[in-house]
Write a protein that holds these residues in place. Sequence first.
Motif, short mmCIF file in Angstrom:
data_model
loop_
_atom_site.label_atom_id
_atom_site.label_comp_id
_atom_site.label_asym_id
_atom_site.label_seq_id
_atom_site.Cartn_x
_atom_site.Cartn_y
_atom_site.Cartn_z
N ALA A 19 0.80 -1.23 0.00
CA ALA A 19 0.00 0.00 0.00
C ALA A 19 0.83 1.28 0.00
O ALA A 19 0.32 2.34 -0.35
N MET A 20 2.10 1.20 0.38
CA MET A 20 2.93 2.41 0.44
C MET A 20 3.75 2.60 -0.84
O MET A 20 4.53 3.55 -0.94
N TRP A 22 4.30 3.07 -5.14
CA TRP A 22 3.84 4.11 -6.08
C TRP A 22 2.36 3.96 -6.37
O TRP A 22 1.59 4.92 -6.28
N VAL A 23 1.93 2.76 -6.73
CA VAL A 23 0.52 2.55 -7.08
C VAL A 23 -0.37 2.66 -5.86
O VAL A 23 -1.38 3.38 -5.86
N GLY A 24 -0.02 1.94 -4.80
CA GLY A 24 -0.87 1.93 -3.62
C GLY A 24 -1.09 3.31 -3.02
O GLY A 24 -2.22 3.69 -2.71
N SER A 25 -0.02 4.08 -2.88
CA SER A 25 -0.12 5.38 -2.24
C SER A 25 -0.96 6.35 -3.05
O SER A 25 -1.49 7.32 -2.51
N ARG A 26 -1.10 6.10 -4.35
CA ARG A 26 -1.87 7.00 -5.22
C ARG A 26 -3.28 6.52 -5.51
O ARG A 26 -4.04 7.21 -6.20
N THR A 27 -3.62 5.34 -5.02
CA THR A 27 -4.95 4.80 -5.32
C THR A 27 -5.79 4.48 -4.09
O THR A 27 -7.01 4.32 -4.22
N LEU A 28 -5.17 4.36 -2.93
CA LEU A 28 -5.95 3.98 -1.75
C LEU A 28 -7.07 4.96 -1.45
O LEU A 28 -8.17 4.56 -1.06
N ARG A 30 -8.82 6.80 -3.50
CA ARG A 30 -9.94 6.57 -4.42
C ARG A 30 -10.69 5.30 -4.05
O ARG A 30 -11.93 5.26 -4.06
N LEU A 31 -9.96 4.25 -3.71
CA LEU A 31 -10.57 2.99 -3.32
C LEU A 31 -11.42 3.18 -2.06
O LEU A 31 -12.51 2.59 -1.93
N ALA A 32 -10.94 4.03 -1.15
CA ALA A 32 -11.63 4.24 0.12
C ALA A 32 -12.92 5.03 -0.03
O ALA A 32 -13.71 5.10 0.92
N THR A 33 -13.16 5.64 -1.19
CA THR A 33 -14.44 6.32 -1.39
C THR A 33 -15.58 5.34 -1.58
O THR A 33 -16.76 5.71 -1.47
N GLU A 34 -15.25 4.06 -1.86
CA GLU A 34 -16.29 3.06 -2.09
C GLU A 34 -16.21 1.86 -1.15
O GLU A 34 -17.18 1.10 -1.04
N HIS A 35 -15.06 1.69 -0.49
CA HIS A 35 -14.90 0.53 0.38
C HIS A 35 -14.19 0.91 1.68
O HIS A 35 -13.59 1.99 1.78
N GLU A 36 -14.26 0.00 2.64
CA GLU A 36 -13.51 0.15 3.89
C GLU A 36 -12.14 -0.46 3.66
O GLU A 36 -12.01 -1.67 3.48
N VAL A 37 -11.11 0.37 3.64
CA VAL A 37 -9.79 -0.05 3.17
C VAL A 37 -8.75 -0.05 4.27
O VAL A 37 -8.66 0.88 5.08
N LYS A 38 -7.94 -1.12 4.30
CA LYS A 38 -6.76 -1.19 5.16
C LYS A 38 -5.58 -1.57 4.30
O LYS A 38 -5.68 -2.45 3.44
N GLY A 39 -4.44 -0.90 4.53
CA GLY A 39 -3.24 -1.20 3.77
C GLY A 39 -2.27 -2.07 4.55
O GLY A 39 -2.27 -2.07 5.79
N LEU A 40 -1.44 -2.80 3.81
CA LEU A 40 -0.36 -3.60 4.39
C LEU A 40 0.92 -3.29 3.63
O LEU A 40 0.91 -3.16 2.41
N ASP A 41 2.04 -3.20 4.35
CA ASP A 41 3.31 -2.92 3.70
C ASP A 41 4.43 -3.20 4.68
O ASP A 41 4.22 -3.23 5.90
N LEU A 42 5.64 -3.39 4.17
CA LEU A 42 6.80 -3.50 5.04
C LEU A 42 7.02 -2.22 5.84
O LEU A 42 7.54 -2.23 6.94
N PRO A 44 5.10 0.76 7.61
CA PRO A 44 3.78 1.19 8.07
C PRO A 44 3.61 2.69 7.90
O PRO A 44 4.58 3.43 7.68
N GLY A 45 2.38 3.16 7.97
CA GLY A 45 2.12 4.59 7.84
C GLY A 45 0.68 4.83 7.46
O GLY A 45 -0.24 4.20 7.98
N ALA A 46 0.48 5.74 6.52
CA ALA A 46 -0.85 6.08 6.04
C ALA A 46 -0.76 6.49 4.59
O ALA A 46 0.24 7.07 4.16
N ALA A 47 -1.79 6.19 3.82
CA ALA A 47 -1.86 6.57 2.41
C ALA A 47 -3.31 6.82 2.04
O ALA A 47 -4.17 5.98 2.35
N GLY A 48 -3.57 7.95 1.42
CA GLY A 48 -4.93 8.25 1.00
C GLY A 48 -5.93 8.26 2.15
O GLY A 48 -7.10 7.94 1.94
#
Length: 294
Positions: A19-20, A22-28, A30-42, A44-48
């Motif tokens: 999720a952190m 290039w793709v994940g950080s720029r799309t989460l 948008r994804l979260a406008t329609e779903h309940e989203v949680k990211g996973l990555d080596l 940690p942090g926050a994106a979108g």
Amino acid sequence: MAMHLTGLKTGSRVVVTGAMGWVGSRTLGRLATEHEVKGLDLEPGAAGGCVVDEIDLIEYEAVREALEGAEGVVHLAIASRRALTHLDEHDYAAVEIQSNVLGTRNVFEAAAEAGVKRMVYFSSLTIQLGEPQRRWIGPGAPLRPSNPYAVTKLYGEQLAWLYANQGRLSTVAWRLGQPYPVEHFSLEHMRDPEERACGITAGDIARGMLAGLSADLSVFEAPEREAGPAEELPCGGRPGFTPGFAVANLVSASDTGDGHGYDLSVARRLGYEPAECFTAEGPVPVQSLRKAIR
């Protein structure tokens, strides 16, 4: 547990790996406008606006726990060469195999065990770009990986087919084009029709994610074709269907026509429609172009 063929409803719980990046950080976002989203990555942090938890996909039990209660999974995570520049060729190859092969296996197995309804797996157009003649990549294009990374992405496609064929997990596999803009794919590359035909914006990647999560795979039937050597491969070298499995190209539109580019007919059947089109001057909104594109 029966495999789910219908797509996810709005508000579903979706986990995104890598999720952190290039793709994940720029799309989460948008994804979260329609779903309940949680990211996973080596990392940690926050994106979108979404929380990203730390995880190593090599550790199966941690992956299994992280996917508990998820209805959808978007698998983006890969070994990034740009993040591992300190490794020599052989050490990087070992990390790439661990992340892209073992990590991907762990995500699929954990998703199946957790009762996930839909996996969206991000493969790559590079699984076909080793073909010398590639001016147009249509439904019958052969599988010709262009590098070891492409081989690992093809492994993921075959794994997705296996889980669907076993009735354990439904998957939409996107053969992702070249994200834009990045340092090695910028405006100067747009002058080359072959280059801009493979491009995709973050907005269109997000549209592909949402389409893959919501696609109703129960409406698809296997395309009629003559039996032949290609039938020995699960994907047959073609973006086709088996119950619970679909694979298709994912790029933005381009103004190159059929001379250069990637067939989007299967992607459109899955509900994807690009909103941006690459021209020699860069991406522009599709609706701003008067002429028909792809």
